[in-house]
Motif scaffolding. Structure first.
Motif, mmCIF file in Angstrom:
data_model
loop_
_atom_site.group_PDB
_atom_site.id
_atom_site.type_symbol
_atom_site.label_atom_id
_atom_site.label_comp_id
_atom_site.label_asym_id
_atom_site.label_seq_id
_atom_site.Cartn_x
_atom_site.Cartn_y
_atom_site.Cartn_z
ATOM 1 N N GLY A 35 0.684 -1.166 0.584
ATOM 2 C CA GLY A 35 0.025 0.221 -0.131
ATOM 3 C C GLY A 35 0.594 1.342 0.301
ATOM 4 N N ALA A 36 1.220 1.478 0.730
ATOM 5 C CA ALA A 36 2.287 2.503 0.689
ATOM 6 C C ALA A 36 3.654 3.012 -0.436
ATOM 7 N N ILE A 37 3.863 1.452 -1.337
ATOM 8 C CA ILE A 37 4.960 1.042 -2.254
ATOM 9 C C ILE A 37 4.101 2.448 -3.584
ATOM 10 N N THR A 38 2.592 1.344 -3.782
ATOM 11 C CA THR A 38 1.460 2.419 -4.437
ATOM 12 C C THR A 38 0.763 3.836 -4.504
ATOM 13 N N LEU A 39 1.108 4.162 -3.064
ATOM 14 C CA LEU A 39 -0.197 5.246 -3.011
ATOM 15 C C LEU A 39 1.860 6.450 -3.338
ATOM 16 N N LEU A 40 2.574 6.009 -3.038
ATOM 17 C CA LEU A 40 3.984 6.842 -3.351
ATOM 18 C C LEU A 40 4.469 6.897 -4.730
ATOM 19 N N GLY A 61 -2.483 3.516 -13.932
ATOM 20 C CA GLY A 61 -3.341 2.187 -13.719
ATOM 21 C C GLY A 61 -2.014 1.157 -13.481
ATOM 22 N N LYS A 62 -1.117 1.339 -14.995
ATOM 23 C CA LYS A 62 0.000 0.175 -15.693
ATOM 24 C C LYS A 62 0.572 0.504 -14.038
ATOM 25 N N SER A 63 1.002 1.193 -13.584
ATOM 26 C CA SER A 63 2.462 1.315 -12.481
ATOM 27 C C SER A 63 1.550 0.241 -11.687
ATOM 28 N N ILE A 64 0.661 0.963 -11.019
ATOM 29 C CA ILE A 64 -0.029 0.258 -9.840
ATOM 30 C C ILE A 64 -0.016 -1.141 -10.434
ATOM 31 N N PHE A 65 -0.739 -1.453 -11.115
ATOM 32 C CA PHE A 65 -0.407 -3.280 -11.132
ATOM 33 C C PHE A 65 0.855 -3.716 -11.518
ATOM 34 N N ILE A 132 -6.002 -3.723 -4.217
ATOM 35 C CA ILE A 132 -4.793 -3.119 -4.413
ATOM 36 C C ILE A 132 -4.566 -2.466 -5.803
ATOM 37 N N ALA A 133 -4.367 -4.199 -6.427
ATOM 38 C CA ALA A 133 -3.916 -4.473 -8.153
ATOM 39 C C ALA A 133 -5.372 -4.263 -8.190
#
Length: 289
Positions: A35-40, A61-65, A132-133
């Protein structure tokens, strides 16, 4: 099938693994890090992207996935073998191995009980990261098909690497030794496969011209042993709108139609799983058999 589901070993292992504090700490820490990496990543793209750029949402979207899938694949590669490395040898250290063999449980029930309990915990971590994904679907750039391929690949990887740890658990005489050998096998796959592929390709000059069909099939299957490479190539092909089943590879005799790397990877992992479980079954059979 009934003997696998109604399995005392599976029940005991699941209660011991899920109800302990370690499971809560691992799950909480894992989701906190993702979650922290995704938020960053989201904050970085929002601060640097142009508000009028229509591709910003797709890029986010691609980066989060890819971030969530990469983190999940890392934990599967290193956690799954550790979960089963002490499964059999731990019984020997607790001096309960002979009692386990003397019970009415068959070797298959013992193996499947130990394996399924580890897979259940790994599956819990995979499923916990899916919400999250799933945020990538809100931004765009990722299809449900790509998410499905990613989840299936993660599950097959968890099963295969757990089987590797279970095999070493039947070979080694201590939990530490089994864990070291299981993790060493995973590290060897991750490091030696790309190194040998690069060296062999240089020696035969595969990078200088179109390779032969033998090279395409043999070395293509070999490089697909690496989860990050196989799934990374698949993600790149699907990102360009390619077919999820087949793709075209140039060779010295023309273009060859081959399965997409994720299909080859799953097939190889199934073969490795069957071999490891067969060897483990053979080693835990009572001596009088």
């Amino acid at each position: 099938m009934h003997s696998i589901i109604v399995n005392p070993v599976l029940t005991r292992e699941l209660f011991g693994r899920i109800r302990g504090r370690n499971a809560w700490f691992i799950l909480s820490g894992y989701l906190t890090i993702i979650g922290a990496i995704t938020l960053l990543i989201y904050a970085v793209f929002i601060s640097s992207a142009s508000p009028n750029d229509p591709n910003t949402a797709r890029t986010i979207g691609k980066s989060i996935f890819f971030t969530v899938m990469t983190a999940a694949l890392v934990q599967v590669c290193f956690l799954s073998p550790s979960l089963t490395a002490g499964a059999i040898v731990g019984e020997k250290e607790r001096q309960t191995y002979d009692l386990l063999l003397a019970s009415l449980l068959s070797p298959l029930q013992i193996i499947t009980g130990k394996l399924l309990s580890a897979i259940a915990f790994a599956l819990l971590l995979i499923m916990a990261s899916l919400p999250i994904a799933g945020l990538s679907l809100l931004f765009g750039g990722i299809t449900a098909q790509e998410i499905l391929i990613g989840v299936v690949s993660l599950l097959i990887t968890a099963i295969c690497y757990a089987a590797i740890g279970l095999f070493w658990s039947t070979v080694m005489r201590s939990t530490l030794g089994a864990t070291v050998m299981a993790q060493g096998t995973v590290i060897a796959i991750l490091l030696l496969v790309p190194f040998l592929f690069f060296v062999i390709s240089l020696l035969i000059g595969a990078f200088d011209s179109d390779p032969s069909p033998l090279y395409v099939y043999a070395m293509g299957a070999f490089i697909c042993l690496h989860p990050f490479i196989a799934l990374g190539i698949t993600a790149a092909i699907l990102g360009e709108g390619g077919d999820p089943w087949l793709w075209t590879v140039p060779s010295s005799v023309g273009n060859l139609i081959v399965p997409l790397p994720w299909l080859v990877y799953i097939a190889l992992m199934i073969v490795v799983t069957v071999v490891c479980l067969s060897l483990a079954l053979h080693r835990i059979r009572p001596a009088e058999e």
